[in-house]
Design an enzyme around this catalytic site. Sequence first.
Site, PDB file in Angstrom:
ATOM      1  N   ASP A   1       0.822  -1.220   0.000  1.00 58.33           N
ATOM      2  CA  ASP A   1       0.000   0.000   0.000  1.00 58.33           C
ATOM      3  C   ASP A   1       0.851   1.262   0.000  1.00 58.33           C
ATOM      4  O   ASP A   1       0.415   2.308   0.459  1.00 58.33           O
ATOM      5  CB  ASP A   1      -0.945   0.006   1.213  1.00 58.33           C
ATOM      6  CG  ASP A   1      -0.200   0.002   2.537  1.00 58.33           C
ATOM      7  OD1 ASP A   1       1.038  -0.177   2.535  1.00 58.33           O
ATOM      8  OD2 ASP A   1      -0.857   0.193   3.574  1.00 58.33           O
TER       9      ASP A   1
ATOM     10  N   LYS B   1       4.905   2.206  15.817  1.00 62.99           N
ATOM     11  CA  LYS B   1       3.810   3.067  16.301  1.00 62.99           C
ATOM     12  C   LYS B   1       4.026   3.574  17.739  1.00 62.99           C
ATOM     13  O   LYS B   1       3.261   3.231  18.657  1.00 62.99           O
ATOM     14  CB  LYS B   1       2.467   2.333  16.173  1.00 62.99           C
ATOM     15  CG  LYS B   1       2.322   1.614  14.830  1.00 62.99           C
ATOM     16  CD  LYS B   1       1.069   1.927  14.092  1.00 62.99           C
ATOM     17  CE  LYS B   1       1.178   1.544  12.630  1.00 62.99           C
ATOM     18  NZ  LYS B   1       0.915   0.158  12.276  1.00 62.99           N
TER      19      LYS B   1
ATOM     20  N   ASP C   1       1.901   6.257   1.997  1.00 61.23           N
ATOM     21  CA  ASP C   1       1.073   5.103   2.371  1.00 61.23           C
ATOM     22  C   ASP C   1      -0.374   5.498   2.055  1.00 61.23           C
ATOM     23  O   ASP C   1      -0.878   6.476   2.602  1.00 61.23           O
ATOM     24  CB  ASP C   1       1.267   4.810   3.868  1.00 61.23           C
ATOM     25  CG  ASP C   1       0.400   3.656   4.368  1.00 61.23           C
ATOM     26  OD1 ASP C   1      -0.742   3.506   3.903  1.00 61.23           O
ATOM     27  OD2 ASP C   1       0.872   2.905   5.238  1.00 61.23           O
TER      28      ASP C   1
END
Length: 364
Positions: A106, A157, A217
């Site tokens: 992606d 993250k 992304d």
Amino acid sequence: MKAVVLVGGEGTRLRPLTFTTPKPLLPIANRTFLERQLEWLGAHGVDEVVLSLGYLPDAFRDRFPGDQVAGVRLRYAVEPEPLGTAGGIRFAAEGIDERLVVCNGDVLTDLDLGALVRFHEERRAEATIALTRVEDPSAFGVVPTRPTGEVIAFVEKPPPGKAPTDWINAGTYVLEPSVLSRIPARLNVSIERDTFPRMLDRPGRLYALRSDAYWLDIGTPEKYLQAHADVLAGRLGRPPVPGASERCPGVWEQGEVDVDAGARLEPPVLVGAASRIGPGARIVGSVLGAGCVVGPGARVRRSVLLDGARLEPESEVIDSVLGAGALIGAEAIVADHSVVGADATVEPGTRMSGARVHLPAPPH
Ligand code: GDD
Ligand code: MG
């Protein structure tokens, strides 16, 4: 060179579009994202790609029935259940015993893959990660490095404000086959949270190369729209889609389109084959797929219409995405990163902001 492309995610942030179409099969400026990615891989010497997937596998086979796409040989590895990023790679790379390129399915980029492979070789790395710089690293894998490029840490993250650097994992790796044997078979394993951090037990294994190439992304409606704007602006080359012709500067058409003399198209605009734009309609900075209909006086701004989407008279779509066959009723307004799913209808006169509209979810 062989590559594994990870396309097993459900694309949750792009629902409802991804209820029916897996994220890699969504178009970017009227060309399937995956086709763009395969062409990029092919241009850098990749001749065989294994798609690592599990979600909606038939959609991929229907879209690419042959085993060659953009000059690259295509194979499928369909997971019995989601195996995570590392598990997916391990499963897809079964039988491959040579250096491997891996990418997330992606990421729209023109990264120099050849330079990444050369850097990997020069460092005699076991794995090398491409890095890109973003404003808010907290939604990504954050990767601080030493001046040599050796990875210091891999923090997937981190909480907002806690990232040690704004250089993040761009989702493209070069892996020696020995990395595959570090991944337990048939288990759900994350390369970002498990495999890479464990490789840091000993120095000299994991390297990363910073790049300022174009990188995005496409996983959220905002980014999906951004990808279109960037492709239309020529940031990934011209024309925005092969075979499009430029009817006037920045206005591209594919095949026969029917644009009323009283319609206004303000660049950059891409209009797909057999689309119809009625009198008094206005299209600004947008992409229309094939067979779209924009009725009289309707307006489309900074938006994306997939194939066969229709706007009834005097309706308006702003900063939003319409799935294939979606219908916007007369005088309705769809705005602020709304996403209307395939074949869904917005009733006439409705006003919506940041909405998700879809048909009842299909049975799983
Ligand atoms: N085969 C398979 N199996 N593929 C999967 C699975 C799985 O279980 N889970 C996710 N994928 C695929 C997705 O389809 C996508 O192409 C890729 O793996 C990454 O998953 P995302 O869900 O898009 O992850 P992300 O965007 O939150 O984070 C990843 O990408 C960032 C860059 O865009 C991570 O790799 C981050 O470290 C990275 O910065
Ligand atoms: Mg992603």
